[in-house]
Design an enzyme around this catalytic site. Sequence first.
Site: not given
Ligand code: AMP
Length: 215
Positions: A11, A86, A125, A159, A170
């Site tokens: 994404k 989400r 990654r 990360r 996740r």
């Molecule tokens: P991402 O970079 O999109 O994989 O997001 C990394 C982390 O940020 C996720 O595993 C959640 O802990 C938090 N996070 C990001 N977007 C959301 C969301 N829309 N709702 C809840 N937690 C989020």
Amino acid sequence: MILIGPPGAGKGTQASRIEEFLSIGNLSTGALLRDAIASNSKLGKQAKALVEAGNFVPDDVIIGLVSARIEEPDCENGFILDGFPRTSGQAEALDRLLEKRGKKVDVVVEIKTEDDVVVERINGRFACKTCGEGYHKAFKVPAEDGVCDNCGGTEFEQRADDSEEKIRTRLALYHEQTAPILPYYESRGILRSVDGTKDLDDVTEQLKEVLAAVN
Ligand code: AMP
């Protein structure tokens, strides 16, 4: 445009490409949270443990972040949402936020992949510590070993939530809480899908085809 898919579906990479292609805003809630954590802000302190464990940050916190971000000038002519919504609560809140501003969701694209594929991808990654440019041990290494293509930085990091155990958490959350919002968009006739197991350029082409069909 909303991109929905499990962690590691691509994404973030695709959102950056579409941002450039369409010259619109790119709103990644994960990136906003990582910035807040890095700057040690109040919100960052609240979110740190949740993000690092691979858990969701509460809806009201996320909705607050999104509602402020979409007011920024680069979002005026539209934006891509990566990692939001989400949950069904977030999807409904987004509709309300957009409606107030006379906007709407044009298209939602599911990037389809399989769990084993994303686990392998995420395991490899890493990112530049200075500018955040993302790399992968197998699929995207810097042109010069140990030097960031983007900024010349020489320090890299993984990360905190990219270990195999966190990835499983996740993925489970994705299947339990995020995938169930797809029918919400399908019933409105705005859901499309692309095959996210293909290589990056192929997925970008598929997304451009989807966009070409959006009015
Ligand atoms: P991402 O970079 O999109 O994989 O997001 C990394 C982390 O940020 C996720 O595993 C959640 O802990 C938090 N996070 C990001 N977007 C959301 C969301 N829309 N709702 C809840 N937690 C989020």
